[in-house]
Design a protein around this motif. Structure first.
Motif, PDB file in Angstrom:
ATOM      1  N   GLY A   1      53.946  -4.151   0.013  1.00 17.71           N
ATOM      2  CA  GLY A   1      54.112  -5.575   0.277  1.00 17.71           C
ATOM      3  C   GLY A   1      52.846  -6.241   0.782  1.00 17.71           C
ATOM      4  O   GLY A   1      52.827  -7.431   1.069  1.00 17.71           O
ATOM      5  N   VAL A   2      51.755  -5.491   0.871  1.00 22.65           N
ATOM      6  CA  VAL A   2      50.483  -5.993   1.386  1.00 22.65           C
ATOM      7  C   VAL A   2      49.630  -6.487   0.218  1.00 22.65           C
ATOM      8  O   VAL A   2      49.343  -5.729  -0.708  1.00 22.65           O
ATOM      9  CB  VAL A   2      49.736  -4.888   2.176  1.00 22.65           C
ATOM     10  N   CYS A   3      49.215  -7.739   0.279  1.00 20.92           N
ATOM     11  CA  CYS A   3      48.445  -8.333  -0.805  1.00 20.92           C
ATOM     12  C   CYS A   3      47.124  -7.606  -1.054  1.00 20.92           C
ATOM     13  O   CYS A   3      46.686  -7.490  -2.190  1.00 20.92           O
ATOM     14  CB  CYS A   3      48.206  -9.816  -0.515  1.00 20.92           C
ATOM     15  N   ALA A   4      46.491  -7.106  -0.010  1.00 26.73           N
ATOM     16  CA  ALA A   4      45.211  -6.404  -0.156  1.00 26.73           C
ATOM     17  C   ALA A   4      45.349  -5.054  -0.855  1.00 26.73           C
ATOM     18  O   ALA A   4      44.348  -4.469  -1.255  1.00 26.73           O
ATOM     19  CB  ALA A   4      44.558  -6.215   1.208  1.00 26.73           C
ATOM     20  N   ASP A   5      46.562  -4.573  -1.000  1.00 26.30           N
ATOM     21  CA  ASP A   5      46.817  -3.323  -1.726  1.00 26.30           C
ATOM     22  C   ASP A   5      47.127  -3.672  -3.171  1.00 26.30           C
ATOM     23  O   ASP A   5      48.234  -4.121  -3.480  1.00 26.30           O
ATOM     24  CB  ASP A   5      47.995  -2.558  -1.124  1.00 26.30           C
ATOM     25  N   LEU A   6      46.158  -3.486  -4.051  1.00 30.52           N
ATOM     26  CA  LEU A   6      46.360  -3.815  -5.462  1.00 30.52           C
ATOM     27  C   LEU A   6      47.563  -3.077  -6.029  1.00 30.52           C
ATOM     28  O   LEU A   6      48.348  -3.632  -6.793  1.00 30.52           O
ATOM     29  CB  LEU A   6      45.099  -3.477  -6.270  1.00 30.52           C
ATOM     30  N   MET A   7      47.734  -1.821  -5.626  1.00 29.53           N
ATOM     31  CA  MET A   7      48.823  -1.024  -6.185  1.00 29.53           C
ATOM     32  C   MET A   7      50.175  -1.329  -5.543  1.00 29.53           C
ATOM     33  O   MET A   7      51.175  -0.722  -5.881  1.00 29.53           O
ATOM     34  CB  MET A   7      48.485   0.465  -6.113  1.00 29.53           C
ATOM     35  N   SER A   8      50.210  -2.321  -4.646  1.00 31.23           N
ATOM     36  CA  SER A   8      51.503  -2.781  -4.131  1.00 31.23           C
ATOM     37  C   SER A   8      52.203  -3.636  -5.171  1.00 31.23           C
ATOM     38  O   SER A   8      53.406  -3.872  -5.084  1.00 31.23           O
ATOM     39  CB  SER A   8      51.332  -3.555  -2.822  1.00 31.23           C
ATOM     40  N   GLY A   9      51.443  -4.108  -6.157  1.00 32.32           N
ATOM     41  CA  GLY A   9      52.015  -4.846  -7.265  1.00 32.32           C
ATOM     42  C   GLY A   9      52.823  -6.055  -6.849  1.00 32.32           C
ATOM     43  O   GLY A   9      52.436  -6.814  -5.965  1.00 32.32           O
ATOM     44  N   ALA A  10      53.988  -6.197  -7.477  1.00 31.44           N
ATOM     45  CA  ALA A  10      54.840  -7.362  -7.263  1.00 31.44           C
ATOM     46  C   ALA A  10      55.422  -7.425  -5.863  1.00 31.44           C
ATOM     47  O   ALA A  10      55.851  -8.494  -5.417  1.00 31.44           O
ATOM     48  CB  ALA A  10      55.966  -7.375  -8.295  1.00 31.44           C
ATOM     49  N   SER A  11      55.422  -6.315  -5.128  1.00 31.43           N
ATOM     50  CA  SER A  11      55.998  -6.322  -3.780  1.00 31.43           C
ATOM     51  C   SER A  11      55.228  -7.245  -2.834  1.00 31.43           C
ATOM     52  O   SER A  11      55.740  -7.642  -1.800  1.00 31.43           O
ATOM     53  CB  SER A  11      56.063  -4.908  -3.195  1.00 31.43           C
ATOM     54  N   ALA A  12      53.992  -7.618  -3.200  1.00 28.92           N
ATOM     55  CA  ALA A  12      53.194  -8.523  -2.375  1.00 28.92           C
ATOM     56  C   ALA A  12      53.595  -9.977  -2.583  1.00 28.92           C
ATOM     57  O   ALA A  12      53.110 -10.852  -1.865  1.00 28.92           O
ATOM     58  CB  ALA A  12      51.712  -8.336  -2.671  1.00 28.92           C
ATOM     59  N   GLY A  13      54.450 -10.246  -3.539  1.00 22.05           N
ATOM     60  CA  GLY A  13      54.938 -11.605  -3.764  1.00 22.05           C
ATOM     61  C   GLY A  13      54.094 -12.403  -4.738  1.00 22.05           C
ATOM     62  O   GLY A  13      52.972 -12.024  -5.079  1.00 22.05           O
ATOM     63  N   THR A  14      54.646 -13.519  -5.165  1.00 18.96           N
ATOM     64  CA  THR A  14      53.966 -14.355  -6.158  1.00 18.96           C
ATOM     65  C   THR A  14      52.784 -15.123  -5.585  1.00 18.96           C
ATOM     66  O   THR A  14      51.915 -15.560  -6.340  1.00 18.96           O
ATOM     67  CB  THR A  14      54.954 -15.345  -6.807  1.00 18.96           C
ATOM     68  N   SER A  15      52.709 -15.280  -4.286  1.00 18.23           N
ATOM     69  CA  SER A  15      51.574 -15.991  -3.701  1.00 18.23           C
ATOM     70  C   SER A  15      50.312 -15.125  -3.676  1.00 18.23           C
ATOM     71  O   SER A  15      49.205 -15.647  -3.517  1.00 18.23           O
ATOM     72  CB  SER A  15      51.901 -16.467  -2.283  1.00 18.23           C
ATOM     73  N   CYS A  16      50.456 -13.833  -3.862  1.00 19.74           N
ATOM     74  CA  CYS A  16      49.307 -12.924  -3.840  1.00 19.74           C
ATOM     75  C   CYS A  16      48.564 -12.990  -5.166  1.00 19.74           C
ATOM     76  O   CYS A  16      49.137 -12.723  -6.227  1.00 19.74           O
ATOM     77  CB  CYS A  16      49.761 -11.488  -3.577  1.00 19.74           C
ATOM     78  N   THR A  17      47.287 -13.328  -5.105  1.00 20.11           N
ATOM     79  CA  THR A  17      46.468 -13.380  -6.311  1.00 20.11           C
ATOM     80  C   THR A  17      45.310 -12.386  -6.268  1.00 20.11           C
ATOM     81  O   THR A  17      44.482 -12.371  -7.172  1.00 20.11           O
ATOM     82  CB  THR A  17      45.915 -14.803  -6.535  1.00 20.11           C
ATOM     83  N   SER A  18      45.249 -11.555  -5.230  1.00 17.67           N
ATOM     84  CA  SER A  18      44.166 -10.578  -5.105  1.00 17.67           C
ATOM     85  C   SER A  18      44.235  -9.588  -6.268  1.00 17.67           C
ATOM     86  O   SER A  18      45.239  -8.915  -6.458  1.00 17.67           O
ATOM     87  CB  SER A  18      44.268  -9.822  -3.783  1.00 17.67           C
ATOM     88  N   ALA A  19      43.163  -9.517  -7.022  1.00 15.84           N
ATOM     89  CA  ALA A  19      43.124  -8.652  -8.199  1.00 15.84           C
ATOM     90  C   ALA A  19      42.028  -7.600  -8.083  1.00 15.84           C
ATOM     91  O   ALA A  19      41.490  -7.146  -9.091  1.00 15.84           O
ATOM     92  CB  ALA A  19      42.923  -9.504  -9.456  1.00 15.84           C
ATOM     93  N   VAL A  20      41.702  -7.219  -6.852  1.00 16.43           N
ATOM     94  CA  VAL A  20      40.658  -6.221  -6.634  1.00 16.43           C
ATOM     95  C   VAL A  20      41.225  -5.040  -5.854  1.00 16.43           C
ATOM     96  O   VAL A  20      42.066  -5.209  -4.979  1.00 16.43           O
ATOM     97  CB  VAL A  20      39.437  -6.818  -5.897  1.00 16.43           C
ATOM     98  N   PRO A  21      40.761  -3.840  -6.176  1.00 18.82           N
ATOM     99  CA  PRO A  21      41.223  -2.667  -5.430  1.00 18.82           C
ATOM    100  C   PRO A  21      40.643  -2.659  -4.025  1.00 18.82           C
ATOM    101  O   PRO A  21      39.539  -3.152  -3.788  1.00 18.82           O
ATOM    102  CB  PRO A  21      40.686  -1.497  -6.261  1.00 18.82           C
ATOM    103  N   ASN A  22      41.397  -2.071  -3.098  1.00 20.10           N
ATOM    104  CA  ASN A  22      40.895  -1.941  -1.726  1.00 20.10           C
ATOM    105  C   ASN A  22      40.057  -0.664  -1.610  1.00 20.10           C
ATOM    106  O   ASN A  22      39.933   0.103  -2.567  1.00 20.10           O
ATOM    107  CB  ASN A  22      42.045  -1.986  -0.712  1.00 20.10           C
ATOM    108  N   SER A  23      39.495  -0.422  -0.446  1.00 19.28           N
ATOM    109  CA  SER A  23      38.584   0.724  -0.268  1.00 19.28           C
ATOM    110  C   SER A  23      39.291   2.060  -0.515  1.00 19.28           C
ATOM    111  O   SER A  23      38.688   2.993  -1.061  1.00 19.28           O
ATOM    112  CB  SER A  23      37.944   0.692   1.115  1.00 19.28           C
TER     113      SER A  23
END
Length: 184
Positions: free
Chosen positions: A137-159
């Motif tokens: 559900g964390v937007c910064a986690d790219l692999m969280s996918g849709a669980s981050a919600g529609t407001s999340c637009t981050s398209a970069v992998p985290n460290s």
């Protein structure tokens, strides 16, 4: 999707060890550069991605800007096609044949519901690169996918995701052993 869980676990442990080593040294501490690994090149074919072709190219560019042991390049005739990207009306998904090889579906349903196409493309490419879904559900986690919600637009992998992919492709060959569909 099929994953080699043992390989993902080893990569995760290697990434964690690397992170802990860096943290233990502290900021500004000089360290020897790690041995340079060969870059594995994967060729993706986005010709079937329809209206999402630019999102796929941007998703690949986002990975390329951050990982060092693998590179996603556009497929051209005469090259081995590792990844095929298609579009349909369903939910986005990836079918992984082996590390670096498979098919991605850019499903219109998620975009219709408000999810960002570039995030979707980068997320599905993450599966091809060996990462599982992590519904944090964390937007910064790219692999969280849709669980981050529609407001999340981050398209970069985290460290963590970057370290895992680099570990999975460490010591890889320059050009991947390819995959071809029956259609060629």
């Amino acid at each position: 999707m099929r994953f080699d869980l043992k390989r993902v676990a080893v990569a995760t442990l290697a990434a964690a060890a690397m992170t802990l080593s860096i943290q233990a040294l502290g900021p500004g501490t000089a360290t020897a550069a790690p041995a340079v690994a060969s870059v594995r090149v994967l060729y993706y074919d986005a010709s079937g991605a329809g209206e999402f072709v630019n999102a796929v190219h941007q998703g690949a560019a986002n990975w390329n800007a951050r990982v060092t042991n693998v590179r996603l390049e556009r497929w051209t005739s005469g090259r081995t096609r590792n990844v095929r990207v298609l579009v349909d009306n369903g939910w986005p998904r990836a079918y992984v044949n082996s590390l670096g090889n498979g098919t991605i579906y850019m499903g219109r349903q998620a975009v219709t519901e408000g999810h960002n196409p570039t995030r979707i493309a980068a997320h599905e490419l993450g599966h091809i690169l060996g990462l599982p879904d992590r519904r944090t559900g964390v937007c910064a986690d790219l692999m969280s996918g849709a669980s981050a919600g529609t407001s999340c637009t981050s398209a970069v992998p985290n460290s963590r995701e970057i370290a895992e992919v680099n570990a999975l492709f460490a010591g890889s060959v320059l050009v991947a052993a390819g995959w071809r569909s029956e259609a060629g």
